[in-house]
Write a protein that holds these residues in place. Structure first.
Motif, mmCIF file in Angstrom:
data_model
loop_
_atom_site.group_PDB
_atom_site.id
_atom_site.type_symbol
_atom_site.label_atom_id
_atom_site.label_comp_id
_atom_site.label_asym_id
_atom_site.label_seq_id
_atom_site.Cartn_x
_atom_site.Cartn_y
_atom_site.Cartn_z
ATOM 1 N N THR A 156 -11.175 -4.859 -9.955
ATOM 2 C CA THR A 156 -10.045 -4.813 -9.030
ATOM 3 C C THR A 156 -8.780 -4.472 -9.805
ATOM 4 O O THR A 156 -8.510 -5.064 -10.858
ATOM 5 C CB THR A 156 -9.865 -6.145 -8.294
ATOM 6 O OG1 THR A 156 -11.084 -6.464 -7.602
ATOM 7 C CG2 THR A 156 -8.736 -6.055 -7.283
ATOM 8 N N GLU A 188 0.812 -1.218 0.000
ATOM 9 C CA GLU A 188 0.000 0.000 0.000
ATOM 10 C C GLU A 188 0.845 1.267 0.000
ATOM 11 O O GLU A 188 0.698 2.138 0.864
ATOM 12 C CB GLU A 188 -0.962 0.007 1.190
ATOM 13 C CG GLU A 188 -2.090 -1.002 1.076
ATOM 14 C CD GLU A 188 -3.242 -0.685 2.004
ATOM 15 O OE1 GLU A 188 -3.000 -0.226 3.125
ATOM 16 O OE2 GLU A 188 -4.392 -0.890 1.595
ATOM 17 N N THR A 222 -6.939 -2.130 -5.223
ATOM 18 C CA THR A 222 -8.230 -1.532 -4.851
ATOM 19 C C THR A 222 -9.320 -2.137 -5.695
ATOM 20 O O THR A 222 -9.076 -2.624 -6.808
ATOM 21 C CB THR A 222 -8.211 0.004 -5.026
ATOM 22 O OG1 THR A 222 -9.359 0.576 -4.390
ATOM 23 C CG2 THR A 222 -8.243 0.395 -6.495
ATOM 24 N N THR A 223 -10.559 -2.122 -5.164
ATOM 25 C CA THR A 223 -11.726 -2.614 -5.884
ATOM 26 C C THR A 223 -12.795 -1.537 -5.918
ATOM 27 O O THR A 223 -13.076 -0.904 -4.889
ATOM 28 C CB THR A 223 -12.299 -3.878 -5.212
ATOM 29 O OG1 THR A 223 -11.320 -4.917 -5.223
ATOM 30 C CG2 THR A 223 -13.549 -4.371 -5.930
#
Length: 382
Positions: free
Chosen positions: A357, A122, A376-377
């Protein structure tokens, strides 16, 4: 699944307290095996990485599954296994794609079940949107993705060489796209106006509910006993290719185990034989029809392939499934072109509420595997 989110993406943040929970059944009424699991680090394309286990995980990479339960008051007897990770015995040292391989302790070379999950660093921000395609002829049937990737305390050098960005629609494995940035503005990478970012919208998933076995739940036409097991015959299906779009509240191809009046469906839910029927003309020998979704592990193979019933002019498939809510679709596989057509029986609509995604991988000059630096989705038409 992540803690508290049965439908969540299986993602662990590196150096966090995140945990994933795994549960599965084995239909073995008389035999209880000692099962173990291990972790395998993979690259972005799921090929094995060059790192050794000691370089990506602490501890001995072999763990026994101790949480074992037996089914209660069910016709089909099964053993239920559960475990969570990481725990006090282990910690992941790097980010990336991981496989959790489950095997018999007496035969560690034979993998019985593989679970895919992700560990992410991240260190990038991903800002994404799903929009109608700019090409007018696609606006009713397709969806277009656009997004920005901005590093946070991380330097992305040579992005066209060191960066791998993948886009996945729902949890499908057959249409994962690799995309390149179209524009670079300062530290921000812009992904837009690319053919690879345009997806067929498809349709909302069909679904059925077998939590009730004393009366017919959603999508169920008949429930009988067949050779000492429940046979659940779904309502007959037909093509929706020319129908209008209807939002029927699906869960994008997933399923959830549940059973009416059972406190613990994990060990009290029945297994039933579920019969799918799709009434249509025979498509020929070079095209096969498959039941598609998480209930068949998104597979296009014999396990999901339907047989044609020439007497009743329909495709038929039976699957042995635990009680619960299930999403599914019918897709066509062309053996000649090796392509999957999700629109033949389902149609395609821009309004479909698909999940997308985005996975961002990085491999620098000194890296020996693909690091997952962001994921991320987002959901279309929210």
């Amino acid at each position: 699944m992540p803690t508290g989110d049965v439908l969540g993406l299986p993602v662990i943040r590196l150096n966090s307290n995140d945990r994933l929970h795994v549960s599965f059944d084995e239909i073995t009424p008389d035999i209880v095996r000692t099962l173990e699991y291990r972790f395998v680090l993979a690259n972005a394309d799921w090929t094995p990485s060059d790192l050794r286990p000691i370089q990506y995980i602490t501890g001995i990479n072999r763990f026994q599954i101790d949480d074992i339960s037996f089914s209660i008051n069910t016709i089909a007897e099964y053993t239920h296994y559960r475990f969570s990770f990481p725990d006090e015995r282990t910690r992941f040292l790097v980010s990336g794609n991981f496989k959790c391989e489950i095997f018999d302790a007496n035969d560690p070379e034979t993998v019985l079940l593989t679970i895919h999950f992700f560990v992410t660093e991240e260190v990038v921000a991903i800002n994404a949107n799903v929009i109608p395609p700019r090409r007018v002829e696609l606006r009713r049937t397709h969806q277009q993705l656009e997004f920005d990737i901005t590093p946070r305390g991380f330097d992305i050098s040579q992005p066209h060489r060191n960066l791998t960005v993948l886009v996945q629609q729902n949890r499908r494995t057959d249409n994962v796209r690799r995309v390149q940035p179209q524009h670079i503005s300062g530290r921000t990478l812009r992904f837009a106006d690319s053919q690879e970012l345009i997806f067929e919208g498809g349709n909302e998933f069909r679904n059925f509910d077998t939590q009730f076995l004393t009366f017919h739940g959603r999508g169920v036409g008949n429930i009988t006993m067949l050779h000492d097991q429940f046979l659940v015959q779904l309502l007959p299906d037909e093509s929706r290719a020319r129908g209008t779009f209807m939002d029927n509240g699906d869960i994008n191809g997933r399923y959830v185990v549940r059973a009416d009046r059972r406190q613990n469906p994990s060990i009290e839910a029945e297994y039933t034989l579920v019969e799918f029927s799709l009434f249509t003309n025979f498509l020929g020998e070079h095209r096969t029809v498959h039941v598609f979704g998480e209930l068949t592990n998104w597979a296009i193979d014999e396990s999901s392939q339907m047989e044609y019933d020439f007497v009743n002019s329909r495709y038929v498939k039976r699957l042995f499934l635990k009680q619960g809510w299930y999403d599914y679709q019918y897709v066509v596989f062309d053996r000649r072109t090796q392509t999957v057509d999700i629109t033949h029986f389902e149609g395609s609509h821009q309004l479909t509420r698909n999940n997308y995604t985005i996975y961002v991988y990085y491999r620098g000059m000194s890296d020996r595997h693909d690091r997952l630096i962001g994921v991320t989705t987002i959901r279309a038409n929210e």
